[in-house]
Design a protein around this motif. Sequence first.
Motif, PDB file in Angstrom:
ATOM      1  N   ALA B 433       0.832  -1.209   0.000  1.00  0.00           N
ATOM      2  CA  ALA B 433       0.000   0.000   0.000  1.00  0.00           C
ATOM      3  C   ALA B 433       0.863   1.255   0.000  1.00  0.00           C
ATOM      4  N   TYR B 434       2.015   1.188   0.675  1.00  0.00           N
ATOM      5  CA  TYR B 434       2.904   2.357   0.693  1.00  0.00           C
ATOM      6  C   TYR B 434       3.274   2.743  -0.741  1.00  0.00           C
ATOM      7  N   HIS B 435       3.658   1.740  -1.534  1.00  0.00           N
ATOM      8  CA  HIS B 435       4.114   2.029  -2.904  1.00  0.00           C
ATOM      9  C   HIS B 435       2.958   2.474  -3.782  1.00  0.00           C
ATOM     10  N   ILE B 436       1.785   1.911  -3.554  1.00  0.00           N
ATOM     11  CA  ILE B 436       0.631   2.334  -4.362  1.00  0.00           C
ATOM     12  C   ILE B 436       0.298   3.786  -4.061  1.00  0.00           C
ATOM     13  N   ARG B 437       0.351   4.161  -2.776  1.00  0.00           N
ATOM     14  CA  ARG B 437      -0.064   5.517  -2.407  1.00  0.00           C
ATOM     15  C   ARG B 437       1.033   6.561  -2.607  1.00  0.00           C
ATOM     16  N   SER B 438       2.300   6.127  -2.553  1.00  0.00           N
ATOM     17  CA  SER B 438       3.363   7.126  -2.716  1.00  0.00           C
ATOM     18  C   SER B 438       3.409   7.605  -4.156  1.00  0.00           C
ATOM     19  N   SER B 439       3.058   6.760  -5.086  1.00  0.00           N
ATOM     20  CA  SER B 439       3.033   7.185  -6.480  1.00  0.00           C
ATOM     21  C   SER B 439       2.005   6.344  -7.204  1.00  0.00           C
ATOM     22  N   ARG B 440       0.887   6.981  -7.525  1.00  0.00           N
ATOM     23  CA  ARG B 440      -0.183   6.237  -8.189  1.00  0.00           C
ATOM     24  C   ARG B 440       0.290   5.676  -9.531  1.00  0.00           C
ATOM     25  N   GLU B 441       1.221   6.415 -10.173  1.00  0.00           N
ATOM     26  CA  GLU B 441       1.656   5.980 -11.499  1.00  0.00           C
ATOM     27  C   GLU B 441       2.480   4.700 -11.428  1.00  0.00           C
ATOM     28  N   ASP B 442       3.562   4.758 -10.621  1.00  0.00           N
ATOM     29  CA  ASP B 442       4.408   3.566 -10.498  1.00  0.00           C
ATOM     30  C   ASP B 442       3.747   2.547  -9.604  1.00  0.00           C
ATOM     31  N   GLY B 443       3.035   3.067  -8.582  1.00  0.00           N
ATOM     32  CA  GLY B 443       2.409   2.154  -7.629  1.00  0.00           C
ATOM     33  C   GLY B 443       1.383   1.260  -8.295  1.00  0.00           C
ATOM     34  N   GLY B 444       0.835   1.739  -9.412  1.00  0.00           N
ATOM     35  CA  GLY B 444      -0.144   0.935 -10.137  1.00  0.00           C
ATOM     36  C   GLY B 444       0.449  -0.374 -10.627  1.00  0.00           C
ATOM     37  N   LYS B 445       1.786  -0.412 -10.697  1.00  0.00           N
ATOM     38  CA  LYS B 445       2.457  -1.640 -11.138  1.00  0.00           C
ATOM     39  C   LYS B 445       2.482  -2.670 -10.014  1.00  0.00           C
ATOM     40  N   MET B 446       2.168  -2.223  -8.808  1.00  0.00           N
ATOM     41  CA  MET B 446       2.220  -3.136  -7.672  1.00  0.00           C
ATOM     42  C   MET B 446       0.885  -3.874  -7.564  1.00  0.00           C
ATOM     43  N   LYS B 447       0.952  -5.185  -7.757  1.00  0.00           N
ATOM     44  CA  LYS B 447      -0.266  -6.005  -7.749  1.00  0.00           C
ATOM     45  C   LYS B 447      -0.282  -6.848  -6.476  1.00  0.00           C
ATOM     46  N   PRO B 448      -1.444  -7.429  -6.152  1.00  0.00           N
ATOM     47  CA  PRO B 448      -1.464  -8.324  -4.977  1.00  0.00           C
ATOM     48  C   PRO B 448      -0.570  -9.545  -5.176  1.00  0.00           C
ATOM     49  N   ASN B 449      -0.463 -10.017  -6.428  1.00  0.00           N
ATOM     50  CA  ASN B 449       0.414 -11.174  -6.673  1.00  0.00           C
ATOM     51  C   ASN B 449       1.585 -10.770  -7.566  1.00  0.00           C
ATOM     52  N   LEU B 450       2.365 -11.760  -7.971  1.00  0.00           N
ATOM     53  CA  LEU B 450       3.609 -11.485  -8.705  1.00  0.00           C
ATOM     54  C   LEU B 450       3.351 -10.687  -9.986  1.00  0.00           C
ATOM     55  N   ASN B 451       4.166  -9.645 -10.194  1.00  0.00           N
ATOM     56  CA  ASN B 451       4.067  -8.842 -11.408  1.00  0.00           C
ATOM     57  C   ASN B 451       5.410  -8.891 -12.121  1.00  0.00           C
ATOM     58  N   GLU B 452       5.505  -9.724 -13.138  1.00  0.00           N
ATOM     59  CA  GLU B 452       6.793  -9.888 -13.827  1.00  0.00           C
ATOM     60  C   GLU B 452       7.144  -8.669 -14.680  1.00  0.00           C
ATOM     61  N   GLU B 453       6.154  -7.779 -14.872  1.00  0.00           N
ATOM     62  CA  GLU B 453       6.392  -6.578 -15.681  1.00  0.00           C
ATOM     63  C   GLU B 453       6.780  -5.375 -14.813  1.00  0.00           C
ATOM     64  N   HIS B 454       6.991  -5.568 -13.540  1.00  0.00           N
ATOM     65  CA  HIS B 454       7.260  -4.421 -12.647  1.00  0.00           C
ATOM     66  C   HIS B 454       8.511  -3.671 -13.114  1.00  0.00           C
ATOM     67  N   PRO B 455       8.467  -2.334 -13.136  1.00  0.00           N
ATOM     68  CA  PRO B 455       9.613  -1.589 -13.680  1.00  0.00           C
ATOM     69  C   PRO B 455      10.811  -1.465 -12.742  1.00  0.00           C
ATOM     70  N   ALA B 456      10.655  -1.746 -11.447  1.00  0.00           N
ATOM     71  CA  ALA B 456      11.748  -1.464 -10.494  1.00  0.00           C
ATOM     72  C   ALA B 456      12.764  -2.609 -10.454  1.00  0.00           C
ATOM     73  N   PRO B 457      14.065  -2.326 -10.704  1.00  0.00           N
ATOM     74  CA  PRO B 457      15.090  -3.387 -10.607  1.00  0.00           C
ATOM     75  C   PRO B 457      15.123  -4.020  -9.216  1.00  0.00           C
ATOM     76  N   ALA B 458      14.865  -3.205  -8.172  1.00  0.00           N
ATOM     77  CA  ALA B 458      14.920  -3.733  -6.801  1.00  0.00           C
ATOM     78  C   ALA B 458      13.926  -4.872  -6.625  1.00  0.00           C
ATOM     79  N   TYR B 459      12.743  -4.716  -7.243  1.00  0.00           N
ATOM     80  CA  TYR B 459      11.710  -5.759  -7.149  1.00  0.00           C
ATOM     81  C   TYR B 459      12.241  -7.067  -7.764  1.00  0.00           C
ATOM     82  N   HIS B 460      12.924  -6.952  -8.908  1.00  0.00           N
ATOM     83  CA  HIS B 460      13.413  -8.166  -9.586  1.00  0.00           C
ATOM     84  C   HIS B 460      14.614  -8.749  -8.861  1.00  0.00           C
ATOM     85  N   CYS B 461      15.369  -7.891  -8.150  1.00  0.00           N
ATOM     86  CA  CYS B 461      16.463  -8.423  -7.322  1.00  0.00           C
ATOM     87  C   CYS B 461      15.869  -9.325  -6.239  1.00  0.00           C
ATOM     88  N   GLY B 462      14.786  -8.892  -5.639  1.00  0.00           N
ATOM     89  CA  GLY B 462      14.122  -9.704  -4.621  1.00  0.00           C
ATOM     90  C   GLY B 462      13.616 -11.007  -5.204  1.00  0.00           C
TER      91      GLY B 462
END
Lengths: 254, 568
Positions: B433-462
């Motif tokens: 929720a933090y990421h969704i609310r901090s930026s609606r544009e990028d946060g929209g990429k944050m889904k309840p389940n795995l999002n292989e299209e997420h733009p953040a390298p940090a997410y893919h590092c995890g």
Amino acid sequence: MRPKDQALDVWGEFACFTRPELKVERFSYPVPTPSAVRGIYDAIYCKRTEFRWQVTAIEVLAPVRYISLRRNEVKDKVSTTNVQQWMTGRSPPEPIWADGTDVELGTDMKGRTQRQTMALCNVHYRLHAEIRPWPGFEDRLQAMEEQFRRRAAGGKCIHQPYFGCREFPAYFDLVDIDAQPPQRQPLDLDIGLMLYDVFDLSRPHGSLDTSRREDPDGVRSISLFRASVRDGLLSIPPYESDAVIKAQQGDTDA
Amino acid sequence: MLEVLAKRAGAVEPGFGPKDVRWAIVCDERGTFREVLELGDTDAKRNCGQAFPVCPVMDRSVKQSGGKSEFLIDTAANVVLLGVAPEDAKGRAKHDYFVQLLREAGQAMPELAGLVRLLESQAELERVRERFIALGARPTESVTFKLGNAFPIESDRWHDWWRGKLAELTADRRAQGAAAGHMVCFATGDRVVPLPTHPKIKGLARLGGQRSGDVLVGFDKPAFQSYGLDQSTNAAVSKEAATAYSTALNALICKSSYELAGALVVHWFHYRVKPEEDLFSWLQDPPEGEERHARQRARDLLDSIASGQRADLAGNRYYALTLSGARGRVMVRDWMEGEFKELAENIRRWFEDVSIISCDGRIARDPRFLDVIGATARDLNDVAPPFMAKMWRVAVRCEPIPLAALAHALARVKEAVIGNKPFNHARMGLMKAYHIRSSREDGGKMKPNLNEEHPAPAYHCGRMMAVLAKLQQAALGDVGAGIVQRYYAAASATPALVLGRLVRGGQFHLNKLEPGLAHWYEEKLASISARLGDGVPQTLSLEEQSLFALGYYQQWVDLRTKRSDGSN
């Protein structure tokens, strides 16, 4: 000659426009009161015997965000009698006790106490006000307006303007007459009854000391109005209008 | 705020108000003592007593003048001298005043004369006291009388006498007030004589307040008084308005409040709503039953408002007040109001933003608000009241989640992952929720389940960390401290230093697998590497570390559930 709008952009880290009913554990109004805005203008340019400031509008340019602060505050006030006696050499100075327990000080009314402040953080407003000369000074309006603009453009002030409390400084910038309208916050609020001013603005004041009960401009001068923010704009009614609820009616000769 | 509360109370007459009474002294019609009766829910752990809606309320300024007590209802100490020492002159004076009021009220209610006789008889008083002691009553608990089968307090025959008595008691003080002048009332806008001391608000004793009550508007210290004004004339409120707002607030605290980590939340609606449509209670305890129930029900409500089916809700407004006590004063921590429709939308978004996949691969149940707050601390009691108040506002007003909440949640996540403890869905949901609310544009990429299209390298590092951990487990089984326990903290802060080494080590693990499975892992790692673009980041900020944690978690669930589904 009609007074011209004098607009200022003001911003700062903190602000606390304290609701009078919640003044001990302070809680801020979400937007500045007209008296707080008048204080900002007075800090830059003020000649109380010649004119007064009439705040006309407040535009909210940053989101309303509250922050909770806790501070140690003194419980007591400086005794003016003691200060006068010290000035004339009749007694030694008596400090305010800023610390000490009830047992040490012998009373619960001295020392320090911890109080909460629900302040606003990262505020930014565009303020609008007009100079209203007192009778006999109407022909000097243009000169007064020019003096204000020169002072505000140069960053000059009598004392640092502040947002409600002196510890929350306000930084200011004069807005050009031709400046574009700012991007206001999409804010709609019905604040209800809000403090307008604590002084009687209908007559010139040599002094704003209202501590004397026999002063007719004293305790009965607190005025309120119904505040309503629409699309980030709080319109302020003129002091003499019926929209401003005053304890005494009929003293609006300004 | 005072204005809204005063209006909520409706017509409230000063000198009258509701009270809860714990004990009743039962007498016959002539005032002969029969029994002491415990009122209210006697089986309850904390019996508040029986509520009487219209009771006499003594003016506080009169009561403080000394030697005064209430009429018909007072403490056991004042009524029967329970726990009052024989040499306690003040206590005895209060008892005498209580008896005197009953005697005077006998003009309106002759049956009260029997009670006067009872209270003046030392032998009878001793019998009553013994009975109170046997039942475990305390001197501070409230007591009234029951004559035969009726409570005198429920009669309206004493009302007129009480109005006259109260006027007589307050006449001097009113004259003093009138001399001080009229001021504008902050609750009504009328020109009034301000009340010097306001009625007390009860129910905050466990939150820093006092058992006897706390004042919302009070200025006892000189430093808080301005312009030569004394006490509560600093914020003028009439006696009627003060009675109204305090009655309303006391009733709300009693009936419609809940405690949240050191603060009390009180809410109400302009027009009453059905209990099942009370959106605030959904935050406390999301409706059970179907999956995503709260979100779905909020959406249904919004649809019915939009279609005009629920025009009653469209015009409704909500009010929410967060309070705590501060040694005799009520501390307002937050005040919110707005339209019901806006609240429904915000509640829907709250549940939608914190929704996240659970360990079994389905969307986790909507978390309770307290579960989300508790996810930021070791224990709910460790949560600071200002933080709780801020998060309450975040949920109700759909505000961005503070960075401090993310930092606390992230610290707890690291601790859980390294300690091999189960994931907390509310905590992961809060980070999402933090990421969704901090930026609606990028946060929209944050889904309840795995999002292989997420733009953040940090997410893919995890994600890569999760795949490498799974690979190690597939190749070696349980090795005790695996790469997660040994490298998670370093990888989430400095992935470029750690992940390269782990990928090289993963080659040895691949050699131990069956060719088909090894190929699948190779492809998985390759697809994640492709998403990393320009390379693995050198260092990750706090926000990026939380994306790393979310990537790790969602990939871990994905691997786990696909395997259990037999698709791997």
